[in-house]
Write an enzyme that holds these catalytic residues in place. Structure first.
Site, mmCIF file in Angstrom:
data_model
loop_
_atom_site.group_PDB
_atom_site.id
_atom_site.type_symbol
_atom_site.label_atom_id
_atom_site.label_comp_id
_atom_site.label_asym_id
_atom_site.label_seq_id
_atom_site.Cartn_x
_atom_site.Cartn_y
_atom_site.Cartn_z
ATOM 1 C CB THR A 1 5.483 2.294 0.171
ATOM 2 O OG1 THR A 1 4.807 1.489 -0.263
ATOM 3 C CG2 THR A 1 6.823 2.742 -0.268
ATOM 4 N N GLY B 1 0.794 -1.183 -0.103
ATOM 5 C CA GLY B 1 -0.074 0.083 0.109
ATOM 6 C C GLY B 1 0.892 1.316 -0.024
ATOM 7 C CB CYS B 2 0.123 4.585 -1.072
ATOM 8 S SG CYS B 2 -1.483 4.917 -0.723
ATOM 9 C CG PHE B 3 -1.117 6.212 3.890
ATOM 10 C CD1 PHE B 3 -0.723 7.094 3.830
ATOM 11 C CD2 PHE B 3 -2.517 5.641 3.576
ATOM 12 C CE1 PHE B 3 -1.460 8.202 3.772
ATOM 13 C CE2 PHE B 3 -3.487 6.671 3.439
ATOM 14 C CZ PHE B 3 -2.938 8.015 3.680
#
Length: 336
Positions: free
Chosen positions: A147, A143-145
């Protein structure tokens, strides 16, 4: 040449996959799917991709003939697609959350979905799992958060310097996807900072799952939506268990990320900027400041659509096929 398919190519992550793959020397894009836009030129949906001679297709997974497929599909949809591809010996990089958890009960609890097709997958964070990624059939793209949060946290956790992480992330609105909502409506977003899912965001257990592999820590996470298009700025607050200097902590990060192609550890006290990574696959990590109470602050910056999604997916593909890791991704940010 490597034949590549993209299932769910009409969203922001699909557009970013296409933007980077267009300049990849070793791939051939065979299918880009979208039921809604079947027969529509890609540039009609992604105007920045004008000149790409491709149209969206409505093709089921069993009809795609490729070496690797990116599934840029919503949570809950990938599990209905991925098993068919794996059974046909097609490698898959899934950009949804369906295969990110070691324990599928955790997935079902936090995503409020019944998982119908559990499979073993490698968590696609190259800085940690590069060797496993090389031989993987299925990659669960992070997920972006998670990472930005995980990369900012691992070195101090591994060094046993902390036992609690308080993670605060500010995200651009593109992370909410291409379909507008009340929260992303400009009058509600502009000139505002909106905390949401303050203690219940589904990326929190994903962050915790990965960092606890490096040490015994507790993780708390809160995201905020801010009026920018791209980027996630993550601030990690934690209290040091030992009396160490900022210089020492920076040396820990320098050593951990030595030779990593897409992590840049900044100079001491330098603050990462979203504009420095916008449009790029880089993660900048910096600050390392310690206050009088022994609280250290570490900040990371990524582009949520690139290192937080599509760029990292292509980085994983390059590793899987033994290609240069920076192939098609070697671009700088777009400051200002």
């Amino acid at each position: 040449m490597i034949d590549v398919g993209i299932i769910g190519g009409s969203g922001y992550t699909g557009g970013e996959l296409l933007r980077f793959l267009k300049n990849h020397n070793d791939i051939n894009i065979v299918d880009v799917t979208s039921r809604q836009y079947k027969g529509t030129k890609i540039s009609k949906v992604h105007p920045h991709l004008r000149g790409m001679d491709l149209e969206f297709k409505d093709v089921s997974a069993d009809k795609i003939d490729a070496d690797i497929v990116f599934t840029a599909t919503p949570h809950g949809a990938s599990m209905n697609i991925v098993p068919e591809l794996i059974e046909r010996d097609i490698k898959v990089i899934d950009l949804s959350g369906d295969y990110r958890f070691d324990d599928f009960d955790v997935y079902e609890k936090w995503y409020n979905l019944k998982h119908s097709a559990p499979l073993d997958a490698v968590y696609g964070l190259p800085e940690v799992y590069r060797n496993q990624i090389k031989d993987a059939k299925l990659i669960a793209n992070p997920g972006c958060f998670p990472t930005g949060s995980i990369l900012a946290s691992i070195p101090i956790v591994k060094e046993k310097l902390v036992d609690t992480l308080v993670v605060d992330s500010k995200t651009g609105v593109s992370g909410a996807g291409i379909k507008p909502t009340e929260a992303t409506h400009y009058p509600n977003l502009g000139d505002n900072v909106n905390p949401y899912a303050v203690t219940t965001h589904r990326h929190m257990p994903e962050i915790e799952q990965e960092v606890v592999k490096f040490g015994d820590v507790k993780v708390s996470f809160t995201p905020h939506l801010v009026p920018v298009i791209r980027g996630i700025l993550t601030t990690v607050h934690t209290f040091l268990k030992e009396d160490v200097s900022s210089d020492y902590v920076k040396e820990v990060y320098d050593a951990f990320y030595d030779d990593e192609p897409f992590v840049r550890v900044l100079d001491l006290d330098e603050i990462p900027r979203l504009s420095a990574v916008r449009g790029s696959n880089y993660c900048d990590i910096g600050c390392f400041q310690i206050d009088h109470n022994g609280r250290i602050v570490i900040i990371s910056a990524i582009d949520n659509l690139v290192k937080g999604a599509s760029g990292q997916a292509i980085q994983n593909m390059n590793i899987m096929f033994g290609l240069p890791e920076k192939e098609s991704l070697d671009v700088m940010g777009m400051h200002p």
